[in-house]
Write an enzyme that holds these catalytic residues in place. Structure first.
Site, PDB file in Angstrom:
ATOM      1  N   GLY A 189       0.725  -1.390   0.065  1.00  0.00           N
ATOM      2  CA  GLY A 189      -0.234  -0.147  -0.008  1.00  0.00           C
ATOM      3  C   GLY A 189       0.687   1.369  -0.178  1.00  0.00           C
ATOM      4  N   ASN A 209      -3.127  -8.171   0.689  1.00  0.00           N
ATOM      5  CA  ASN A 209      -4.237  -9.063   0.066  1.00  0.00           C
ATOM      6  C   ASN A 209      -4.553  -8.277  -1.378  1.00  0.00           C
ATOM      7  OD1 ASN A 209      -5.799  -7.131   0.882  1.00  0.00           O
ATOM      8  ND2 ASN A 209      -7.358  -8.094   1.839  1.00  0.00           N
ATOM      9  N   SER A 218      -4.169   6.858  13.789  1.00  0.00           N
ATOM     10  CA  SER A 218      -4.396   8.173  13.080  1.00  0.00           C
ATOM     11  C   SER A 218      -4.658   8.959  13.835  1.00  0.00           C
ATOM     12  CB  SER A 218      -5.595   7.771  12.188  1.00  0.00           C
ATOM     13  OG  SER A 218      -6.323   9.045  11.718  1.00  0.00           O
ATOM     14  N   TYR A 232     -14.588   4.087  10.418  1.00  0.00           N
ATOM     15  CA  TYR A 232     -13.216   4.166  10.090  1.00  0.00           C
ATOM     16  C   TYR A 232     -12.338   4.520  11.285  1.00  0.00           C
ATOM     17  CZ  TYR A 232      -8.482   5.630   8.996  1.00  0.00           C
ATOM     18  OH  TYR A 232      -7.090   6.171   9.136  1.00  0.00           O
ATOM     19  N   LYS A 261      -9.809   2.846  14.356  1.00  0.00           N
ATOM     20  CA  LYS A 261      -8.518   2.865  14.941  1.00  0.00           C
ATOM     21  C   LYS A 261      -8.362   3.330  16.332  1.00  0.00           C
ATOM     22  CE  LYS A 261      -6.374   2.929  11.061  1.00  0.00           C
ATOM     23  NZ  LYS A 261      -5.395   1.790  10.834  1.00  0.00           N
ATOM     24  N   ASN A 321      -1.631  13.882   8.236  1.00  0.00           N
ATOM     25  CA  ASN A 321      -1.973  13.824   6.824  1.00  0.00           C
ATOM     26  C   ASN A 321      -0.853  13.413   5.758  1.00  0.00           C
ATOM     27  OD1 ASN A 321      -4.298  15.353   8.000  1.00  0.00           O
ATOM     28  ND2 ASN A 321      -4.916  15.294   5.907  1.00  0.00           N
ATOM     29  N   ARG A 375      -4.502  21.255   8.412  1.00  0.00           N
ATOM     30  CA  ARG A 375      -4.066  20.201   8.636  1.00  0.00           C
ATOM     31  C   ARG A 375      -2.369  20.072   8.712  1.00  0.00           C
ATOM     32  NH1 ARG A 375      -8.690  19.429   9.039  1.00  0.00           N
ATOM     33  NH2 ARG A 375      -9.991  17.833   8.084  1.00  0.00           N
TER      34      ARG A 375
HETATM   35  N1  UFG Z   1     -10.241  18.767   1.011  1.00  0.00           N
HETATM   36  C1  UFG Z   1     -10.768  19.402  -0.139  1.00  0.00           C
HETATM   37  N2  UFG Z   1     -11.172  19.007  -1.170  1.00  0.00           N
HETATM   38  C2  UFG Z   1     -11.060  17.861  -1.568  1.00  0.00           C
HETATM   39  C3  UFG Z   1     -10.486  16.866  -0.666  1.00  0.00           C
HETATM   40  C4  UFG Z   1     -10.173  17.458   0.642  1.00  0.00           C
HETATM   41  O1  UFG Z   1     -10.919  20.708   0.191  1.00  0.00           O
HETATM   42  O2  UFG Z   1     -11.409  17.351  -2.826  1.00  0.00           O
HETATM   43  C5  UFG Z   1      -9.843  19.372   2.226  1.00  0.00           C
HETATM   44  C6  UFG Z   1     -10.479  18.652   3.563  1.00  0.00           C
HETATM   45  O3  UFG Z   1     -11.894  19.163   3.398  1.00  0.00           O
HETATM   46  C7  UFG Z   1      -9.625  19.051   4.567  1.00  0.00           C
HETATM   47  C8  UFG Z   1      -7.994  18.811   4.034  1.00  0.00           C
HETATM   48  O4  UFG Z   1      -8.528  18.768   2.468  1.00  0.00           O
HETATM   49  O5  UFG Z   1      -9.769  19.775   5.058  1.00  0.00           O
HETATM   50  C9  UFG Z   1      -7.477  17.377   4.058  1.00  0.00           C
HETATM   51  O6  UFG Z   1      -8.474  16.261   3.525  1.00  0.00           O
HETATM   52  P1  UFG Z   1      -8.258  14.867   3.309  1.00  0.00           P
HETATM   53  O7  UFG Z   1      -9.343  14.058   2.783  1.00  0.00           O
HETATM   54  O8  UFG Z   1      -6.875  14.874   2.391  1.00  0.00           O
HETATM   55  O9  UFG Z   1      -7.638  14.261   4.728  1.00  0.00           O
HETATM   56  P2  UFG Z   1      -8.563  14.189   5.942  1.00  0.00           P
HETATM   57  O10 UFG Z   1      -7.984  15.155   6.869  1.00  0.00           O
HETATM   58  O11 UFG Z   1      -9.924  14.591   5.804  1.00  0.00           O
HETATM   59  O12 UFG Z   1      -8.539  12.880   6.315  1.00  0.00           O
HETATM   60  C10 UFG Z   1      -7.202  12.465   6.952  1.00  0.00           C
HETATM   61  C11 UFG Z   1      -7.093  10.998   6.454  1.00  0.00           C
HETATM   62  C12 UFG Z   1      -8.129  10.061   7.074  1.00  0.00           C
HETATM   63  C13 UFG Z   1      -7.893  10.341   8.680  1.00  0.00           C
HETATM   64  C14 UFG Z   1      -8.083  12.002   8.916  1.00  0.00           C
HETATM   65  C15 UFG Z   1      -7.884  12.057  10.312  1.00  0.00           C
HETATM   66  O13 UFG Z   1      -7.196  10.592   5.019  1.00  0.00           O
HETATM   67  O14 UFG Z   1      -7.828   8.570   6.993  1.00  0.00           O
HETATM   68  O15 UFG Z   1      -7.183  12.490   8.314  1.00  0.00           O
HETATM   69  O16 UFG Z   1      -8.288  13.426  10.654  1.00  0.00           O
HETATM   70  F1  UFG Z   1      -8.864   9.616   9.435  1.00  0.00           F
END
Ligand code: UFG
Length: 343
Positions: free
Chosen positions: A11, A33, A126, A151, A155, A181, A233
């Protein structure tokens, strides 16, 4: 050379960790897998290292198959357990799939490890366990909160399982790394993130938009209580994150670790979504097509790590800037385009 079993080693974070483990003198053995990874990750790893890495196409929920792996690979010194489902939205729609896979694979793995007296484990956790934190940056003492997705709950429950095991008198030693992140790709551009379908995460969405695969990026909300209104983030380069696993394994092998330990793995710096977009544009010279859209339900407004503990105890430090991470993500996207157009 000490053998380290790496579940989910094909992965995104797993493949980078396999490379770093090898370069640090360990012998990684991959168990995957391939439910959310591809054989090409193995080719990328082999191309970086100049040799293949042993890989078993095995599901960690399959106790018999996992037992076979431990029997064949005598003398496993420790395990890094990445294998898990990770899509937050999908977990809301299909919670049982997530509980069964993510919790079942950990408990099955622990039973097999116990049988073979392998008692060192690094677990992929996480920052999702902190929920919406009251104070920033978050330290490992920041209270864990109710998870806001199945999810996230898997964790949290897995951390609780390891904590229960620690107090049970078992000789298992576990280190749970709480990732912020992860972004970017190996500097060789031979391995990176391979999102299936439309990416959920910001950086693959950015690179696919710049590459013309997606029309535009939607930034989810600009009315948060942050300097520019977009979410904050802590974006950590995947190679830095991979190296955190190596130092965690070092600590377990050295016998210095407690029964269970938790570490934040981030950079210690928060960036807004707009800053991330600008860093991508600065690093690559590409202009990104984006618009502001509504908030995404379930998003944490702001979170970033205090990494003092990982720095002091593990000797962990990040070396890549946000721009470097974005550049590497873009190089990987270009590599994907070139290799898929040849196929
Ligand atoms: N975002 C956008 N547009 C997009 C995708 C994301 O604006 O198309 C923003 C989100 O709103 C967020 C930031 O970009 O503010 C980061 O988003 P991600 O989806 O990349 O990551 P997250 O922080 O939401 O999620 C990550 C991991 C998860 C974990 C989480 C814990 O992907 O597995 O952090 O906070 F659970």
């Amino acid at each position: 050379m000490k053998k380290i079993l790496v579940t989910g080693g094909a992965g995104y974070i797993g493949s980078h960790t396999v490379v770093e483990l090898t370069e640090a003198g360990y012998e990684p053995i991959i168990v995957d897998n391939f439910s959310n990874s591809e054989e090409r990750a193995l080719e990328g790893i082999a191309s970086i290292l100049g040799h293949e890495v042993t890989c078993y196409r095995t599901d960690c929920n399959d106790a018999a198959a996992l037992t076979d792996v431990f029997e064949k690979e005598q003398g496993i010194a420790g395990v890094i357990h990445f294998a898990a489902y990770k899509a937050v939205g999908e977990s809301v729609a299909e919670p049982i799939k997530y509980y069964h896979n993510n919790i079942g694979s950990l408990t099955t793995l622990l039973q097999v490890m116990e049988k073979f007296q392998v008692n060192k484990l690094v677990f992929s956790s996480s920052c999702t366990v902190y929920g919406i934190p009251d104070q920033l940056p978050v330290t490992e003492l920041t209270p864990v909160q109710k998870a806001n997705s199945p999810y996230g709950n898997t964790k949290k429950i897995c951390e609780e399982i390891l904590t229960d095991l620690a107090v049970s008198g078992s000789d298992m030693r576990s280190i749970a790394l709480r990732y912020f992140n992860p972004i970017g790709a190996h500097p060789s551009a031979k391995i990176g993130e391979l999102p299936l379908g439309v990416p959920n995460n910001l950086v693959p969405f950015i690179t696919q938009t710049a590459a013309g695969i997606r029309q535009e990026l939607t930034i989810f909300g600009d009315d948060y209580d942050t300097p520019d209104g977009t979410c904050i983030r802590d974006y950590v380069h995947v190679v830095d994150l991979a190296k955190a696993h190596v130092v965690a394994v070092d600590r377990l092998i050295s016998g210095k670790a407690d029964n269970i330990e938790f570490f934040n793995v981030g950079t210690g710096t928060g960036n807004t979504v707009l800053e991330a977009v600008q860093a991508f544009e600065r690093a690559t010279g590409e202009k990104l097509n984006y618009k502001i859209g509504p908030r995404r339900p379930g998003d944490v407004p702001k979170i970033y790590a205090d990494v003092t503990k990982a720095t002091e105890v593990l000797g962990f430090k990040t070396t890549s800037t946000l721009e470097e991470a974005m550049q590497s993500a873009w190089d990987w996207q270009m590599h994907l385009q070139q290799t898929s157009s040849k196929a």
